[in-house]
Design a protein around this motif. Structure first.
Motif, PDB file in Angstrom:
ATOM      1  N   GLN A  16       0.829  -1.209   0.000  1.00 14.32           N
ATOM      2  CA  GLN A  16       0.000   0.000   0.000  1.00 14.32           C
ATOM      3  C   GLN A  16       0.865   1.262   0.000  1.00 14.32           C
ATOM      4  O   GLN A  16       0.554   2.226  -0.706  1.00 14.32           O
ATOM      5  N   GLN A  76       2.318   1.817  -3.513  1.00 13.92           N
ATOM      6  CA  GLN A  76       1.350   2.419  -4.419  1.00 13.92           C
ATOM      7  C   GLN A  76       1.109   3.896  -4.090  1.00 13.92           C
ATOM      8  O   GLN A  76       0.979   4.725  -4.985  1.00 13.92           O
ATOM      9  N   LEU A  77       1.056   4.213  -2.805  1.00 18.17           N
ATOM     10  CA  LEU A  77       0.839   5.594  -2.382  1.00 18.17           C
ATOM     11  C   LEU A  77       1.984   6.495  -2.845  1.00 18.17           C
ATOM     12  O   LEU A  77       1.752   7.598  -3.349  1.00 18.17           O
ATOM     13  N   GLN A 111       2.011   8.200  -6.196  1.00 19.53           N
ATOM     14  CA  GLN A 111       1.281   9.457  -6.361  1.00 19.53           C
ATOM     15  C   GLN A 111       2.194  10.653  -6.119  1.00 19.53           C
ATOM     16  O   GLN A 111       1.972  11.726  -6.675  1.00 19.53           O
ATOM     17  N   GLU A 148      -6.680   0.586   4.916  1.00 19.99           N
ATOM     18  CA  GLU A 148      -5.913   1.058   3.768  1.00 19.99           C
ATOM     19  C   GLU A 148      -5.015   2.228   4.182  1.00 19.99           C
ATOM     20  O   GLU A 148      -5.467   3.168   4.836  1.00 19.99           O
ATOM     21  N   VAL A 168      -3.518   5.557   3.688  1.00 14.36           N
ATOM     22  CA  VAL A 168      -3.916   6.709   2.872  1.00 14.36           C
ATOM     23  C   VAL A 168      -2.979   7.900   3.039  1.00 14.36           C
ATOM     24  O   VAL A 168      -3.160   8.919   2.377  1.00 14.36           O
ATOM     25  N   GLY A 169      -1.991   7.772   3.912  1.00 17.17           N
ATOM     26  CA  GLY A 169      -1.041   8.864   4.092  1.00 17.17           C
ATOM     27  C   GLY A 169       0.184   8.401   4.847  1.00 17.17           C
ATOM     28  O   GLY A 169       0.099   7.492   5.677  1.00 17.17           O
ATOM     29  N   ASP A 203      -3.068  10.222  -0.048  1.00 19.44           N
ATOM     30  CA  ASP A 203      -3.790   9.720  -1.223  1.00 19.44           C
ATOM     31  C   ASP A 203      -4.690  10.817  -1.794  1.00 19.44           C
ATOM     32  O   ASP A 203      -5.361  11.542  -1.053  1.00 19.44           O
ATOM     33  N   ASP A 230      -7.512  10.856  -3.138  1.00 20.71           N
ATOM     34  CA  ASP A 230      -8.926  10.798  -2.763  1.00 20.71           C
ATOM     35  C   ASP A 230      -9.184  11.254  -1.331  1.00 20.71           C
ATOM     36  O   ASP A 230     -10.340  11.403  -0.929  1.00 20.71           O
ATOM     37  N   HIS A 231      -8.115  11.454  -0.557  1.00 13.90           N
ATOM     38  CA  HIS A 231      -8.280  11.812   0.854  1.00 13.90           C
ATOM     39  C   HIS A 231      -7.666  13.168   1.198  1.00 13.90           C
ATOM     40  O   HIS A 231      -7.617  13.541   2.372  1.00 13.90           O
ATOM     41  N   ARG A 232      -7.217  13.904   0.209  1.00  9.18           N
ATOM     42  CA  ARG A 232      -6.617  15.218   0.470  1.00  9.18           C
ATOM     43  C   ARG A 232      -7.691  16.222   0.856  1.00  9.18           C
ATOM     44  O   ARG A 232      -8.844  16.094   0.498  1.00  9.18           O
TER      45      ARG A 232
END
Length: 141
Positions: free
Chosen positions: A18, A21-22, A25, A55, A57-58, A81, A83-85
């Motif tokens: 994870q 993948q992050l 970005q 997941e 996400v940061g 991520d 989608d979560h900014r």
């Protein structure tokens, strides 16, 4: 949402994948090191991560080092991520990172960010960071 310190004891292949993948970005061209190798140097890295529903996400990290000019930390690779900014995750990651750095007798905490990353710059300034009058040079041996 949970924000925790990542170390060798709680890093598994799911988290590694994870995070990999992050980081794409942040920069898809980064030649990433494995988290296992990064976390080997206990006491020389603080690695914070945010999970939502299992997941990642940061993430944010700080490398710690000593030189003649002092004991320093340099914040590296802060990414949330897409989608979560805008939800305060970056702030929470940074606050946790700075909290973990307290008591380490640091003389200075440095960070680098691109001039185009205006939301990140606003966050760092709101946390007390000031633009340092210096030049950053790079060499890839």
């Amino acid at each position: 949402m949970t924000i925790e310190t990542l170390d060798k004891t709680n890093c598994d292949m799911v988290i590694q994948d994870q995070v990999t993948q992050l980081y794409k970005q942040l920069n898809a061209h980064i030649d990433q090191r494995s988290l296992e190798s990064v976390l080997e140097d206990k006491g020389r890295i603080i690695f914070i991560y945010c999970q939502i529903g299992g997941e990642v996400v940061g993430v944010a990290s700080m490398a710690l080092y000593k030189v003649i000019s002092g004991h320093k930390g340099i914040i590296e690779d802060v990414v949330v991520d897409a989608d979560h900014r805008g939800k305060g995750i970056g702030r929470k990651l940074m606050e946790k990172l700075l909290e973990k750095a307290e008591g380490r007798n640091l003389d200075e905490i440095l960070l680098f960010t691109g001039h185009h990353r205006l939301p990140a710059i606003g966050l760092y300034q709101s946390l007390g960071f000031k633009l340092k009058d210096s030049g950053l040079y790079t060499l890839k041996p």
